[in-house]
Design a protein around this motif. Structure first.
Motif, PDB file in Angstrom:
ATOM      1  N   PRO A 101       0.945  -1.293  -0.125  1.00  0.00           N
ATOM      2  CA  PRO A 101       0.168  -0.234   0.114  1.00  0.00           C
ATOM      3  C   PRO A 101       1.070   1.217   0.086  1.00  0.00           C
ATOM      4  O   PRO A 101       1.913   1.411   0.553  1.00  0.00           O
ATOM      5  CB  PRO A 101      -0.800  -0.057   1.280  1.00  0.00           C
ATOM      6  CG  PRO A 101      -1.080  -1.734   1.643  1.00  0.00           C
ATOM      7  CD  PRO A 101       0.555  -2.044   1.129  1.00  0.00           C
ATOM      8  N   GLU A 102       0.397   2.372  -0.768  1.00  0.00           N
ATOM      9  CA  GLU A 102       1.191   3.553  -0.892  1.00  0.00           C
ATOM     10  C   GLU A 102       1.567   4.130   0.536  1.00  0.00           C
ATOM     11  O   GLU A 102       2.791   4.563   0.622  1.00  0.00           O
ATOM     12  CB  GLU A 102       0.499   4.220  -1.751  1.00  0.00           C
ATOM     13  CG  GLU A 102       0.517   4.108  -3.238  1.00  0.00           C
ATOM     14  CD  GLU A 102      -0.197   5.175  -4.108  1.00  0.00           C
ATOM     15  OE1 GLU A 102      -0.208   6.510  -3.679  1.00  0.00           O
ATOM     16  OE2 GLU A 102      -0.857   4.658  -5.002  1.00  0.00           O
ATOM     17  N   ASP A 103       0.674   4.400   1.491  1.00  0.00           N
ATOM     18  CA  ASP A 103       1.114   4.734   2.828  1.00  0.00           C
ATOM     19  C   ASP A 103       2.240   4.164   3.400  1.00  0.00           C
ATOM     20  O   ASP A 103       3.220   4.494   3.792  1.00  0.00           O
ATOM     21  CB  ASP A 103      -0.081   4.927   3.543  1.00  0.00           C
ATOM     22  CG  ASP A 103      -0.689   3.835   3.788  1.00  0.00           C
ATOM     23  OD1 ASP A 103      -0.684   2.784   3.425  1.00  0.00           O
ATOM     24  OD2 ASP A 103      -0.970   3.845   5.265  1.00  0.00           O
ATOM     25  N   LEU A 104       2.060   2.801   3.224  1.00  0.00           N
ATOM     26  CA  LEU A 104       3.258   2.013   4.003  1.00  0.00           C
ATOM     27  C   LEU A 104       4.411   1.908   3.178  1.00  0.00           C
ATOM     28  O   LEU A 104       5.571   2.040   3.599  1.00  0.00           O
ATOM     29  CB  LEU A 104       2.608   0.508   4.003  1.00  0.00           C
ATOM     30  CG  LEU A 104       1.347   0.247   4.766  1.00  0.00           C
ATOM     31  CD1 LEU A 104       1.338  -1.220   5.151  1.00  0.00           C
ATOM     32  CD2 LEU A 104       1.508   0.793   6.226  1.00  0.00           C
ATOM     33  N   ALA A 105       4.557   2.161   1.829  1.00  0.00           N
ATOM     34  CA  ALA A 105       5.629   2.235   0.909  1.00  0.00           C
ATOM     35  C   ALA A 105       6.345   3.515   1.340  1.00  0.00           C
ATOM     36  O   ALA A 105       7.661   3.567   1.558  1.00  0.00           O
ATOM     37  CB  ALA A 105       5.353   2.133  -0.553  1.00  0.00           C
TER      38      ALA A 105
END
Length: 123
Positions: A101-105
């Protein structure tokens, strides 16, 4: 584990423990798992919490899968073999890579930057 990643990891574990809905608990633990994969002890902790939830839900298949993952997680992290983005659930193949997921990346990228600037890495 860089402090910023650890803070996000612990926040997801806290979210799992305070959630009142089982699906929300699993979602938070999956996110914690994704954040933890590069570090043996946090990765193992994520699977421990997943095992506990599987037992609480009386999900034998998930519990068995988590037992296997609990045994392999730390070693996979130490050998840099943990499949990135994998949510850690039994329904997902143990070696299956998944999109992060983008936020975790972004959190993981910031952690890599943080680690590269740490005093032990400076020349």
């Amino acid at each position: 584990m860089p402090p910023s990643v650890r803070a996000a990891f612990e926040a997801e574990l806290d979210r799992a423990h305070t959630a009142t809905d089982v699906d929300a608990m699993w979602h938070a633990l999956e996110r914690a798992h994704i954040l933890s994969q590069a570090w043996a002890w946090p990765h193992t902790r994520a699977h421990w919490h997943m095992l506990r939830l599987a037992v609480r839900c009386r999900d034998r298949t998930e519990a068995l899968g988590q037992m296997v993952r609990l045994l392999l997680a730390g070693l996979g992290s130490m050998l840099d073999r943990a499949p990135l983005g994998n949510t850690g659930r039994t329904a997902v193949g143990i070696t299956t890579r998944m999109p992060t997921p983008e936020d975790l990346a972004r959190i993981l990228a910031a952690g890599r930057e943080e680690a590269s600037l740490s005093p032990s890495r400076r020349q």
